[in-house]
Design a protein around this motif. Structure first.
Motif, PDB file in Angstrom:
ATOM      1  N   ALA A   7     -28.124  43.941 -14.138  1.00  0.00           N
ATOM      2  CA  ALA A   7     -28.665  42.579 -14.006  1.00  0.00           C
ATOM      3  C   ALA A   7     -28.833  42.286 -12.525  1.00  0.00           C
ATOM      4  CB  ALA A   7     -27.718  41.579 -14.657  1.00  0.00           C
ATOM      5  N   TYR A   8     -30.084  42.097 -12.109  1.00  0.00           N
ATOM      6  CA  TYR A   8     -30.298  41.968 -10.664  1.00  0.00           C
ATOM      7  C   TYR A   8     -31.468  41.049 -10.371  1.00  0.00           C
ATOM      8  CZ  TYR A   8     -34.341  45.028 -11.198  1.00  0.00           C
ATOM      9  OH  TYR A   8     -35.558  45.547 -11.587  1.00  0.00           O
ATOM     10  N   TYR A   9     -31.438  40.509  -9.164  1.00  0.00           N
ATOM     11  CA  TYR A   9     -32.564  39.734  -8.647  1.00  0.00           C
ATOM     12  C   TYR A   9     -33.091  40.448  -7.411  1.00  0.00           C
ATOM     13  CZ  TYR A   9     -35.462  36.227  -6.505  1.00  0.00           C
ATOM     14  OH  TYR A   9     -36.547  35.586  -5.955  1.00  0.00           O
ATOM     15  N   SER A  10     -34.386  40.443  -7.237  1.00  0.00           N
ATOM     16  CA  SER A  10     -34.998  41.016  -6.045  1.00  0.00           C
ATOM     17  C   SER A  10     -36.277  40.261  -5.746  1.00  0.00           C
ATOM     18  CB  SER A  10     -35.299  42.509  -6.249  1.00  0.00           C
ATOM     19  OG  SER A  10     -35.904  43.061  -5.098  1.00  0.00           O
ATOM     20  N   MET A  72     -28.198  34.572   3.538  1.00  0.00           N
ATOM     21  CA  MET A  72     -27.309  33.704   4.338  1.00  0.00           C
ATOM     22  C   MET A  72     -25.831  33.988   4.044  1.00  0.00           C
ATOM     23  SD  MET A  72     -29.488  32.329   6.205  1.00  0.00           S
ATOM     24  CE  MET A  72     -28.454  31.241   7.160  1.00  0.00           C
ATOM     25  N   GLY A  73     -25.518  35.273   4.020  1.00  0.00           N
ATOM     26  CA  GLY A  73     -24.125  35.685   3.913  1.00  0.00           C
ATOM     27  C   GLY A  73     -23.512  35.587   2.537  1.00  0.00           C
ATOM     28  N   GLY A  74     -24.327  35.458   1.513  1.00  0.00           N
ATOM     29  CA  GLY A  74     -23.787  35.410   0.157  1.00  0.00           C
ATOM     30  C   GLY A  74     -24.827  35.887  -0.829  1.00  0.00           C
ATOM     31  N   TYR A  75     -24.495  35.816  -2.130  1.00  0.00           N
ATOM     32  CA  TYR A  75     -25.525  36.219  -3.091  1.00  0.00           C
ATOM     33  C   TYR A  75     -26.647  35.181  -3.127  1.00  0.00           C
ATOM     34  CZ  TYR A  75     -22.184  33.896  -6.389  1.00  0.00           C
ATOM     35  OH  TYR A  75     -21.311  33.051  -7.011  1.00  0.00           O
ATOM     36  N   THR A 104     -25.419  45.145  -3.330  1.00  0.00           N
ATOM     37  CA  THR A 104     -26.298  44.217  -2.630  1.00  0.00           C
ATOM     38  C   THR A 104     -27.108  44.968  -1.589  1.00  0.00           C
ATOM     39  OG1 THR A 104     -26.412  42.115  -1.405  1.00  0.00           O
ATOM     40  CG2 THR A 104     -24.606  43.600  -0.834  1.00  0.00           C
ATOM     41  N   HIS A 105     -28.151  44.322  -1.122  1.00  0.00           N
ATOM     42  CA  HIS A 105     -28.977  44.859  -0.038  1.00  0.00           C
ATOM     43  C   HIS A 105     -29.224  43.740   0.949  1.00  0.00           C
ATOM     44  CE1 HIS A 105     -32.636  46.123   2.100  1.00  0.00           C
ATOM     45  NE2 HIS A 105     -32.243  47.344   1.842  1.00  0.00           N
ATOM     46  N   LEU A 109     -27.448  45.559   9.403  1.00  0.00           N
ATOM     47  CA  LEU A 109     -26.572  46.694   9.095  1.00  0.00           C
ATOM     48  C   LEU A 109     -25.279  46.210   8.464  1.00  0.00           C
ATOM     49  CD1 LEU A 109     -27.034  49.085  12.171  1.00  0.00           C
ATOM     50  CD2 LEU A 109     -27.902  49.340   9.845  1.00  0.00           C
ATOM     51  N   SER A 110     -24.751  45.117   8.981  1.00  0.00           N
ATOM     52  CA  SER A 110     -23.644  44.452   8.290  1.00  0.00           C
ATOM     53  C   SER A 110     -24.251  43.335   7.452  1.00  0.00           C
ATOM     54  CB  SER A 110     -22.621  43.896   9.273  1.00  0.00           C
ATOM     55  OG  SER A 110     -21.732  43.053   8.587  1.00  0.00           O
ATOM     56  N   GLY A 111     -24.715  42.294   8.128  1.00  0.00           N
ATOM     57  CA  GLY A 111     -25.453  41.236   7.429  1.00  0.00           C
ATOM     58  C   GLY A 111     -24.583  40.370   6.543  1.00  0.00           C
ATOM     59  N   ASP A 112     -23.261  40.530   6.668  1.00  0.00           N
ATOM     60  CA  ASP A 112     -22.311  39.744   5.850  1.00  0.00           C
ATOM     61  C   ASP A 112     -22.408  40.077   4.374  1.00  0.00           C
ATOM     62  OD1 ASP A 112     -20.969  38.412   7.921  1.00  0.00           O
ATOM     63  OD2 ASP A 112     -22.656  37.038   8.153  1.00  0.00           O
ATOM     64  N   LYS A 113     -22.710  41.342   4.086  1.00  0.00           N
ATOM     65  CA  LYS A 113     -22.770  41.782   2.677  1.00  0.00           C
ATOM     66  C   LYS A 113     -21.406  41.708   1.987  1.00  0.00           C
ATOM     67  CE  LYS A 113     -25.079  45.689   3.667  1.00  0.00           C
ATOM     68  NZ  LYS A 113     -25.891  45.493   4.869  1.00  0.00           N
ATOM     69  N   LEU A 114     -20.308  41.808   2.781  1.00  0.00           N
ATOM     70  CA  LEU A 114     -18.980  41.804   2.159  1.00  0.00           C
ATOM     71  C   LEU A 114     -18.784  40.542   1.325  1.00  0.00           C
ATOM     72  CD1 LEU A 114     -16.133  42.899   1.706  1.00  0.00           C
ATOM     73  CD2 LEU A 114     -15.454  41.818   3.875  1.00  0.00           C
ATOM     74  N   ASN A 115     -19.209  39.405   1.881  1.00  0.00           N
ATOM     75  CA  ASN A 115     -19.019  38.146   1.147  1.00  0.00           C
ATOM     76  C   ASN A 115     -19.799  38.140  -0.164  1.00  0.00           C
ATOM     77  OD1 ASN A 115     -17.937  35.429   1.007  1.00  0.00           O
ATOM     78  ND2 ASN A 115     -20.052  34.761   1.255  1.00  0.00           N
TER      79      ASN A 115
END
Ligand SMILES: Cc1cc2nc3c(=O)[nH]c(=O)nc-3n(C[C@H](O)[C@H](O)[C@H](O)COP(=O)(O)O)c2cc1C
Length: 130
Positions: A7-10, A72-75, A104-105, A109-115
Motif C-alpha cells: 500500500a503506497y502513495y507516489s 517535510m520530514g514525515g509521511y 520511503t523515498h 540523502l538523509s531528508g529526515d526519512k527516519l521520522n
C-alpha cells in the motif's frame, strides 16, 4: 498461499519504483502472491481516503507493506489520509498479527526519512501488526 499487499502513495513515481521492486522481491518467494495497492489522489475527499476495493485487498492480505514519499520530514499527507481512514480497521483490530513493513523515498540523502519510517512503525503497532 501467503498474500502480500504493498500500500503506497507516489506523486512523481519514485516511491512507485520502490513499490514495484518490493513487489518483485516478495513475489520471488515461491507461493507468494503480491498486490500493488497504489493510493490515488481522487480517492481522497475532504482529507479522507476511501476505496473499498483496495481496502478489501488489504484486509485479505497476510502482510502489508506501507510506502510513502517523505514530505517535510514525515509521511505524505496522502498517506496520512489513508492511515486515518483505516482507523475503522484499527477499532476492530482487523489487521492484528498481520506482518507489516515499510519504506520511503526522499530527495535528500538523509531528508529526515527516519521520522517517516518511525511514523509507519507507530501506525503498524497501533494496529497490533508484527
Ligand atoms: C511537499 C514536499 C515535501 C518534501 N519534503 C522532503 C523532505 O522533507 N526531505 C526530502 O529529502 N525530500 C523531500 N521532498 C522530496 C520528495 O521526497 C521526493 O521528491 C520524492 O522522490 C517524492 O516521491 P514520489 O516521486 O514517489 O512522489 C519533498 C517533496 C514535496 C513535494
Amino acid at each position: 498461499m501467503p498474500a502480500v499487499a504493498v500500500a503506497y502513495y507516489s506523486a512523481q513515481g519514485h516511491t512507485h519504483e520502490l513499490a514495484v521492486a518490493v513487489g518483485e522481491g516478495a513475489g520471488g518467494v515461491a507461493g507468494t502472491t503480491v498486490e500493488l495497492v497504489r493510493l490515488l489522489d481522487p480517492d481522497i475527499q475532504n482529507g479522507r481516503w476511501k476505496n473499498d476495493g483496495q481496502l478489501a485487498t488489504l484486509n485479505a492480505a497476510d502482510a502489508v507493506v506501507f510506502g510513502t514519499p517523505t514530505h517535510m520530514g514525515g509521511y505524505s499527507a496522502q498517506m496520512k489520509a489513508f492511515i486515518d481512514a483505516c482507523s475503522g480497521v484499527w477499532y476492530r483490530q482487523g489487521w492484528k498479527d498481520k506482518i507489516a513493513a515499510g519504506f520511503t523515498h526522499s530527495q535528500g540523502l538523509s531528508g529526515d526519512k527516519l521520522n517517516t519510517l518511525q511514523g509507519l512503525v507507530v501506525n503498524a503497532m497501533q494496529h497490533g501488526m508484527v
